[in-house]
Design a protein around this motif. Structure first.
Motif, PDB file in Angstrom:
ATOM      1  N   LEU A   6      43.316  50.148  44.928  1.00 10.73           N
ATOM      2  CA  LEU A   6      44.185  49.630  43.864  1.00 10.73           C
ATOM      3  C   LEU A   6      44.329  50.635  42.724  1.00 10.73           C
ATOM      4  O   LEU A   6      45.406  50.791  42.146  1.00 10.73           O
ATOM      5  N   CYS A  56      41.732  45.943  37.212  1.00  7.06           N
ATOM      6  CA  CYS A  56      41.833  45.736  38.662  1.00  7.06           C
ATOM      7  C   CYS A  56      40.726  44.830  39.185  1.00  7.06           C
ATOM      8  O   CYS A  56      40.948  44.020  40.090  1.00  7.06           O
ATOM      9  N   GLN A  98      50.453  40.394  41.462  1.00  5.30           N
ATOM     10  CA  GLN A  98      49.953  41.025  40.236  1.00  5.30           C
ATOM     11  C   GLN A  98      50.492  40.392  38.961  1.00  5.30           C
ATOM     12  O   GLN A  98      49.725  40.177  38.010  1.00  5.30           O
ATOM     13  N   THR A 133      46.391  41.163  46.029  1.00  7.64           N
ATOM     14  CA  THR A 133      46.263  41.483  44.608  1.00  7.64           C
ATOM     15  C   THR A 133      47.506  42.211  44.100  1.00  7.64           C
ATOM     16  O   THR A 133      47.978  41.949  42.988  1.00  7.64           O
ATOM     17  N   GLU A 163      47.632  52.357  41.093  1.00  2.00           N
ATOM     18  CA  GLU A 163      47.964  52.216  39.675  1.00  2.00           C
ATOM     19  C   GLU A 163      47.906  53.533  38.911  1.00  2.00           C
ATOM     20  O   GLU A 163      48.819  53.859  38.146  1.00  2.00           O
ATOM     21  N   ARG A 193      41.771  41.320  38.361  1.00  2.00           N
ATOM     22  CA  ARG A 193      42.856  40.891  39.243  1.00  2.00           C
ATOM     23  C   ARG A 193      42.312  40.497  40.614  1.00  2.00           C
ATOM     24  O   ARG A 193      42.681  39.460  41.172  1.00  2.00           O
TER      25      ARG A 193
END
Length: 341
Positions: A17, A84, A60, A56, A21, A87
């Motif tokens: 993740l 993260c 989001q 996820t 990002e 989340r």
């Protein structure tokens, strides 16, 4: 969830993740890289990792909204690893029934400590446990007052996309499209008849405990190479996929290529081709004769087409990096068929 050989699956999900990002890596690349690195993991563990990552990411906007209802620190101001981790924790609490709430909270705290944020363990624990106790009472935005915003949160789709759909199709259709994005996804594949038959592929997949069923179209009975598969954890661990015996392709994309009905010897231009499903199917229908020119805007997308072409062994196809919005004088009047979507 601890994986085989002590692999922390949640930590690996966090790394994937963060790659998406912070490094702006394509999500499928980040997920595939981890699955390839730990290819020896059992199917159940790989499935847990994949669902946690994909879920996820897909939810989001909704997850951030829920976190924002219980956190004194705005989501956008949190450190990326903490953001993260939260989340992931909320996704497990809301959408993964097999994960006990205590495990989702405790593992998130441990993960924060492992990643060097021990001072924030109380923050992570407090936010997630508060959410766990009050998840069913979360109040979502009122769609009668903030229609686009409410749907954006509920379906995790950016407002600007919803507004564009509404402009093009109306609000009712926009909502139905948004709802469809959250339905359980089906995996459609197209059998590559240049290498195998539907019957042979179905038998090969069954030996790997992968279910496959034929998908038919009453309007286009000639489309007899479509299947829906389930019970697999990663395409890259299916030998028949690696050997090009089938191509992942949306059923409606197959219908489009079937309706186009290219003939052997035709010159076909697909102006927006990546990842190449319709182009490859057109080339296959042409029985290796003629040529399909598969075009797309970026080198990355052209690379995807070439990767699939090589895997499937299609020879009557060439690629080109081109912008379909710009007139190509050299191609005017040359094509027997143009695919544009």
């Amino acid at each position: 969830m601890a994986g085989t050989d002590g692999i922390n699956l949640r930590e690996q999900a966090l790394l994937a993740l963060l790659a998406v990002e912070k490094e702006e890596m394509y999500s499928h690349k980040a997920i595939s890289a981890a699955l390839d690195k730990y290819r020896y993991l059992p199917k159940q563990e790989r499935s847990f990792f994949t669902r946690l990552c994909e879920g996820t990411l897909e939810r989001q906007l909704e997850l951030d909204y829920i976190i924002g209802r219980f956190s004194s620190t705005p989501v956008e101001r949190m450190k990326p690893p903490i953001r993260c981790i939260l989340r992931m924790g909320v996704y497990q609490l809301k959408y993964m029934d097999a994960v006990p709430p205590s495990a989702a909270c405790n593992e998130a705290v441990k993960l924060a400590v492992r990643k060097g944020f021990g001072s924030l363990r109380g923050f992570v624990n407090g936010v997630l446990r508060n959410i766990s106790r009050n998840l069913d009472s979360v109040v979502y935005p009122d769609e009668t007052k903030q229609q686009a915003y409410a749907w954006s949160i509920r379906y995790s789709i950016p407002e600007w996309i919803l507004k564009q759909w509404a402009k093009d199709y109306g609000w009712d259709k926009a909502k139905s499209i948004a709802q469809a994005f959250q339905e359980q996804k089906r995996m459609y594949i197209r059998v590559n008849r240049m290498k195998t038959t539907p019957e042979e592929l179905k038998e090969a997949l069954a030996r790997q405990k992968i279910a496959a069923r034929a998908v038919k179209s009453e309007e286009y009975p000639a489309l007899d190479c479509a299947m829906e598969i389930s019970g697999y954890d990663s395409l890259w661990h299916i030998p028949e996929f690696l050997d090009g015996h089938f191509m992942v392709q949306d059923f409606h994309s197959m219908l489009a290529a079937c309706a186009a009905a290219p003939k052997p010897g035709d010159f076909v231009i697909d102006v927006c081709a990546a990842p190449g499903g319709k182009s490859l199917y057109a080339a296959e229908q042409m029985q290796g004769m003629g040529m399909v020119e598969a075009r797309d805007l970026s080198a990355y997308k052209v690379g995807l087409i070439e990767e699939n072409q090589k895997r499937c062994g299609i020879v009557n196809l060439r690629t080109a990096q081109m912008d379909a919005r710009a007139l190509d004088e050299a191609s005017v009047g040359r094509a027997d068929l143009v695919i544009a979507d």
